[in-house]
Design a protein around this motif. Structure first.
Motif, PDB file in Angstrom:
ATOM      1  N   LEU A  30      43.556  39.129  35.461  1.00 43.48           N
ATOM      2  CA  LEU A  30      44.787  38.446  35.841  1.00 43.48           C
ATOM      3  C   LEU A  30      45.268  37.702  34.613  1.00 43.48           C
ATOM      4  N   THR A  31      46.504  37.944  34.242  1.00 38.51           N
ATOM      5  CA  THR A  31      47.003  37.214  33.070  1.00 38.51           C
ATOM      6  C   THR A  31      47.195  35.748  33.458  1.00 38.51           C
ATOM      7  N   GLU A  32      47.350  34.950  32.430  1.00 40.69           N
ATOM      8  CA  GLU A  32      47.520  33.516  32.689  1.00 40.69           C
ATOM      9  C   GLU A  32      48.762  33.287  33.550  1.00 40.69           C
ATOM     10  N   LYS A  33      49.765  34.124  33.286  1.00 43.00           N
ATOM     11  CA  LYS A  33      51.016  33.999  34.029  1.00 43.00           C
ATOM     12  C   LYS A  33      50.790  34.336  35.501  1.00 43.00           C
ATOM     13  N   GLU A  34      50.040  35.424  35.729  1.00 42.84           N
ATOM     14  CA  GLU A  34      49.751  35.824  37.110  1.00 42.84           C
ATOM     15  C   GLU A  34      48.937  34.746  37.828  1.00 42.84           C
ATOM     16  N   GLN A  35      48.001  34.150  37.074  1.00 45.33           N
ATOM     17  CA  GLN A  35      47.181  33.085  37.644  1.00 45.33           C
ATOM     18  C   GLN A  35      48.072  31.909  38.047  1.00 45.33           C
ATOM     19  N   GLN A  36      49.005  31.597  37.136  1.00 46.00           N
ATOM     20  CA  GLN A  36      49.933  30.497  37.364  1.00 46.00           C
ATOM     21  C   GLN A  36      50.787  30.777  38.596  1.00 46.00           C
ATOM     22  N   GLU A  37      51.263  32.023  38.695  1.00 42.02           N
ATOM     23  CA  GLU A  37      52.123  32.406  39.818  1.00 42.02           C
ATOM     24  C   GLU A  37      51.383  32.284  41.142  1.00 42.02           C
ATOM     25  N   PHE A  38      50.112  32.739  41.104  1.00 43.75           N
ATOM     26  CA  PHE A  38      49.315  32.666  42.330  1.00 43.75           C
ATOM     27  C   PHE A  38      49.144  31.210  42.758  1.00 43.75           C
ATOM     28  N   GLN A  39      48.871  30.384  41.753  1.00 48.91           N
ATOM     29  CA  GLN A  39      48.672  28.959  42.013  1.00 48.91           C
ATOM     30  C   GLN A  39      49.935  28.342  42.639  1.00 48.91           C
ATOM     31  N   GLU A  40      51.079  28.741  42.094  1.00 48.39           N
ATOM     32  CA  GLU A  40      52.337  28.215  42.631  1.00 48.39           C
ATOM     33  C   GLU A  40      52.566  28.675  44.063  1.00 48.39           C
TER      34      GLU A  40
END
Lengths: 231, 835
Positions: free
Chosen positions: B223-233
């Motif tokens: 999971l890219t950092e961006k994907e991780q961030q999106e999931f978190q959001e």
């Protein structure tokens, strides 16, 4: 009369070619005097080059003995033979065999440097002058003409002041006029530095320039000529 | 007009291969070696990756990628229906066992795990399980370690025991538990797993951050950092909640790129190898190609002929390389590991994985490498004119003149040889340096993954002793297990280098608007159930029920260590004179700049007249300063200041950090444990030992190190083989030159000397490249895979070994090759060999 410098006794060199034995040299007895200029002639495959290689310690005989300048070659190991070659023998090959990475000057002084000696610059200059190589001192071999390469090979053969110069068809790649020039030079220089020359050729004209002509056929000396006093 | 010459070209290609046997073997070996190299890197690399993943699973105790603290129904539903999520496993913290019939200070957590977590996520980290997961209220699933912690080591499945269980509301219940199962494996083994039935009555809500742990396993490997961030959001976390990605998942992309980096270097090595051999052999065969043109072969036909040869050699070489790779992977590595005493069959043993894709990739990469590597030599062969070819002698460079060199002829010639064809030299140096760099990279990464570098106590101490009675909520039960006499005994032990006590005392921090009001608001939002507004008035009036403040005293060693980890400079003199203090941040969302310079006033616990005010000099997030029993505000001052401030009977040593004279000294540890054993409160001590943690990590790692070493060795070996192949080709091409030099009187010793010097130049050159460029690349790859933030350090031992090995190899290989050349006939016979 001066002493002999090269002597062979029943010299034989046999090769196996498939199942057949090829007798390149078949019992050669030869005497060459100091400062003599000897031409060895014979047809292709007669064994003349093989004889020269035996005399220079480049090849090992199947049987018989070779003596050069009082030294018996058969008892020498590879290192002793190498040292013998750089001190006693000067080779001139038909294909020049210059070291491609070294310039003309470096090629010429190569045997001297291998001996750990500092080249006699004055002597080398003299040879360069005589052989018209002064201008080409720093040139690399691949930029030289055939004649220039051959003259470089001759200069190399002379520089270590060897007792004997062995020349294997040195004019094979040169035109007639250049060939005669090279032999004349070789002869002049050898005379000047009191060296013995054994020259292999199949060219009768060239052979005629020697003191003595030895005919070789099927690995045997068929005519040795009369020994000349090199002096 | 159609010219059907396929047959003759094919026949010639086969004949040429047979006739130039030496060259064919060399090329075949080069392709086979390259394929082997690529195959090994793919196979062992993917195995290494799997082992790293397994290590992470073991370290985490289960297979998941992220954990969310707390989780509302809505969030759980979102998680479960998210297309990126493969599975969601729930674990609920359900209070703890305060004491058992075997130990008065058992202090053991109880948790409930749902079916997904227990059956799917935990299973790869478990080595054994007997019995079944608890269904009834009184049932518990235990480990042998947990039983030992509770002083119940002799209990078996079916046995019952009495224990004081403290639930989520802090209520103590004297209960009888029955062991319904025993498991073993990796992860936190110091817990009892309880049934859903008990969890439902424990007083905790799963949605609360103190209890709910929602473990998420994503469908994607990365999971890219961006994907991780999106999931978190997407999860819309509230302030107390946190979503933490595991180390492996958080760093998966850089690791992946790190691996790709190593694969690229390997492919580059393979390319250099094939290109170099092809280049050398074509350079040696120029006369032959010129001859073919002379007798009427067109350039296209020569090109087809060469390509046909490469296809035959390429296919055979790739096949051989892959087979060799399979043999090494299946046969050789387990044998090596077996001989090292590592059982490949045990759990966590080597499992070499061979995906069909690996075969396909190897063939593809090897094919491409052969194709690209042979393009230039083919062009070179067809471009040469018959006349040039006839006169051709293998010399490189376009110089026509050269200055006469100075110095000894042997050195000069070696230098000349090294520099004359810069391209060829660069290729050899690069291939050697690439092998060395991969080796350097692998050993650095392996060393950083070593158990010793991963685990460490605070200040990297060998042992930390804890006073477990301080964990009890009831402060009347706190005991002074460790005092200055006990500390003196530790310090007197010959095997101990230093022992740093952490003094602890409860205090009060009266309300004031500048600091404590702000802090407590944040503190309640983060850690407490109640709203701060509910308690603010009671806090203000000094009638707050809970005591939420403590003070700790540290010595000079600890101060030095602690201040080095801070962002701001702390004035030493002011700190030790009692003017300033530090604060433990406790996860609160407060910036250091907001607090620095403010003053905190505190009083003795229940003694409002004993008052001290400190200026706040900085904040630390170091968990070592977290209070033992519950979350509190922790003020850090010097030990002397603390002793001045509070009477002795209010101060206790909460923990002692011990450093041994020799790191990992088992004898010193044994003596420490004996000292603890002599204490009347022996059972109330607990400890964290570097030795034990190292062993635990080593066990979790399985054979990760060995696999890594195998990759490093194989690649280094291949780099060397690459050099060997190149040097062999180079010397073979120079054999006439050697014979000529011999005819001029060069001795064998002189030739050997020259070759040794040439080898030394290559060794020194490649070592220089590896030391500069290689270290740079290693650093980049290291940083990419370094998700544990281990400091970058190139291991000295392997590097020295590598340097010695490369010096030896670079000098010995040319000598061996030369010896085999020199044996083949007399000087004149070798001079006659024009090829």
């Amino acid at each position: 009369m001066s002493q002999w410098i090269v002597k062979t006794e029943s010299l034989k060199k046999y090769y196996m070619l498939g199942k057949h034995t090829v007798k390149a040299l078949d019992g050669v007895d030869l005497l060459v005097k100091e400062r003599e200029f000897v031409a060895v002639i014979g047809k292709s495959g007669s064994g003349k080059s093989t004889l020269l290689h035996m005399l220079g310690g480049l090849d090992v005989p199947t049987e018989g003995e070779v003596f050069v300048d009082g030294q018996k070659l058969s008892g020498m190991n590879r290192n002793q033979l190498a040292i013998f070659r750089r001190r006693k023998v000067g080779f001139v090959f038909q294909s020049y065999n210059l070291v491609p990475d070294l310039n003309v000057y470096e090629n010429i002084v190569f045997p001297v440097e291998l001996d750990g000696e500092v080249p006699d610059r004055e002597f080398v200059e003299e040879i360069l002058q005589v052989l018209h190589l002064k201008e080409k001192e720093e040139a690399l071999p691949n930029t030289l003409s055939g004649g220039q390469q051959q003259r470089t090979a001759i200069a190399r053969a002379l520089t270590s002041k060897p007792s004997i110069i062995l020349a294997d068809e040195p004019t094979g790649n040169l035109d007639t006029s250049a060939s005669h020039d090279v032999i004349r030079l070789l002869k002049t220089v050898a005379k000047r530095f009191q060296q013995t020359i054994i020259l292999i050729t199949h060219d009768n004209d060239i052979a005629q320039m020697a003191d003595r002509i030895i005919h070789i056929e099927d690995g045997k000396i068929v005519k040795a000529g009369e020994m000349h006093d090199g002096e | 007009m159609e010219n059907n010459n396929k047959k003759i070209i094919c026949r010639m290609a086969m004949r040429a291969l047979r006739y130039n046997r030496r060259r064919s073997i060399l090329l075949f070996a080069a392709v086979a070696l390259s394929s082997f190299m690529i195959f090994s890197v793919f196979t062992i690399g993917s195995t290494y990756y799997k082992m790293t993943r397994l290590q992470n699973i073991r370290m985490n105790g289960a297979d998941f990628d992220a954990v969310m603290y707390g989780g509302s129904e809505e969030q759980l539903e979102k998680c479960k229906t998210d297309e990126d999520v493969r599975a969601v496993g729930l674990v609920g913290v359900a209070g703890y066992i305060e004491e058992t019939e075997g130990d008065k200070t058992a202090n053991l957590g109880t948790v409930w795990a749902d079916e997904t977590f227990w059956n799917e996520m935990m299973s790869p980290a478990r080595t054994s399980v007997e019995g079944t997961y608890p269904q009834e209220k009184e049932e518990v699933m235990v480990t042998r370690k947990a039983l030992k912690t509770c002083g119940l080591e002799d209990r078996q499945i079916g046995d019952s025991f009495r224990a004081v269980y403290v639930d989520g509301k802090g209520q103590k219940k004297d209960m009888e538990f029955r062991i319904c199962g025993i498991w073993d494996g990796y992860g936190d083994k110091n817990v009892f797993y309880i049934s859903k039935a008990l969890y439902d009555t424990c007083g905790y809500e799963f949605s609360s951050v103190v209890s709910g742990r929602c473990h998420i396993d994503f469908a994607k490997t990365f999971l890219t950092e961006k994907e991780q961030q999106e999931f978190q959001e997407k999860m819309k976390l509230d302030k107390q909640q946190a979503l933490i990605f595991t180390e492996g998942m958080a760093a998966s992309i850089p690791i992946y790129f790190g691996m790709i980096g190593i694969v690229m270097i390997t492919c580059f090595c393979a390319y250099l190898l094939i290109y170099n051999i092809m280049y050398l052999s074509v350079a040696g065969d120029v006369r032959y190609y010129g001859l073919l043109q002379t007798v009427g072969m067109t350039k296209k036909q020569i090109s087809t002929l060469m390509k046909r040869q490469m296809m035959i050699l390429g296919s055979a070489g790739t096949l051989a390389g892959v087979l060799l790779g399979v043999a090494v992977s299946i046969g050789f590595i387990p044998v090596i590991l077996g001989s090292l005493g590592i059982n490949a069959d045990k759990i966590g043993g080597v499992q070499i994985s061979m995906h069909p894709l690996v075969f396909l990739l190897t063939a593809l990469v090897a094919g491409c490498t052969v194709w690209i590597g042979s393009r230039k030599p083919v062009r070179m062969a067809v471009q040469i004119s018959p006349v040039e070819a006839a006169r051709y002698r293998a010399s490189y460079g376009k110089k026509s003149r050269k200055k006469t060199g100075k110095g000894k002829i042997i050195w000069r010639m070696a230098k000349e040889q090294f520099l004359k064809d810069r391209k060829k030299t660069t290729v050899i140096l690069l291939s050697l340096a690439a092998g060395l760099s991969v080796f350097l990279c692998m050993v650095t990464i392996i060393e950083s993954q070593g158990a010793r570098t991963i685990v460490s106590n605070y200040m990297d101490m060998d042992l930390v002793l804890y006073n477990d009675t301080l964990k009890k909520e009831d402060s009347d039960k706190w005991e002074k297990l460790m005092d200055d006499r006990f500390l003196g005994e530790i310090r007197h032990n010959g095997g101990i280098k230093q022992a740093n006590p952490l003094y602890f005392a409860r205090i009060d921090v009266p309300w004031e608007p500048e600091f404590s009001d702000q802090w407590m608001r944040e503190f309640y939002e983060m850690w407490m159930y109640e709203s701060y507004d509910h308690v603010r008035e009671s806090y203000r009036s000094g009638t707050l029920e809970d005591n939420l403040f403590c003070i700790v005293g540290i010595d000079e060693d600890e101060f030095d260590y602690l201040t080095e980890t801070l962002n701001t400079k702390v004035n030493r003199k002011k700190f030790f004179s009692g003017k300033t203090c530090l604060l433990y941040q406790n996860g609160l969302d407060i910036a250091e700049s907001d607090l620095k310079g403010k003053r905190v006033t505190c009083t003795g616990y229940g003694d409002p007249d004993n008052r001290r005010t400190f200026e706040i000099a900085g904040l630390t997030g170091e968990n070592y300063y977290m209070a033992a029993s519950q979350s509190r505000m922790t003020i850090i001052v010097s030990a002397d200041t603390l002793k001045e401030f509070l009477p002795d009977d209010q101060i206790t040593i909460s923990r002692i950090a011990v450093r041994y004279e020799r790191e990992y000294d088992r004898q010193a540890e044994k003596e420490m444990m004996e000292l603890v054993g002599k204490s009347p409160y022996a059972k109330d001590f607990s400890s964290t030992s570097k030795i034990e943690e190292k062993e635990m990590v080593e066990e979790a790692q399985g054979n990760l190190t060995e696999i890594g070493i195998c990759i490093a060795l194989i690649l280094a070996f291949i780099g060397i083989l690459n050099y060997m192949n190149t040097v062999t080709g180079n010397l073979q091409n120079r054999r006439v030159e050697f014979a000529v030099m011999e005819s001029m009187g060069m001795t064998q010793g002189q030739i050997r000397g020259m070759l040794i010097i040439e080898g030394l130049f290559f060794a020194a050159g490649s070592l220089c490249i590896a030391a500069t460029l290689g270290t740079g690349i290693t650093w980049l790859i290291f940083q990419a895979v370094n998700y544990r933030n281990v400091p970058f350090a190139v291991p000295t031992g392997p590097v020295l070994l590598m340097t010695a090995a490369i010096l030896l190899i670079c000098t010995l290989i040319p000598l061996f090759v030369w010896n085999s050349i020199a044996k083949k006939g007399s000087v004149i016979e070798r001079m006659r060999q024009t090829k």
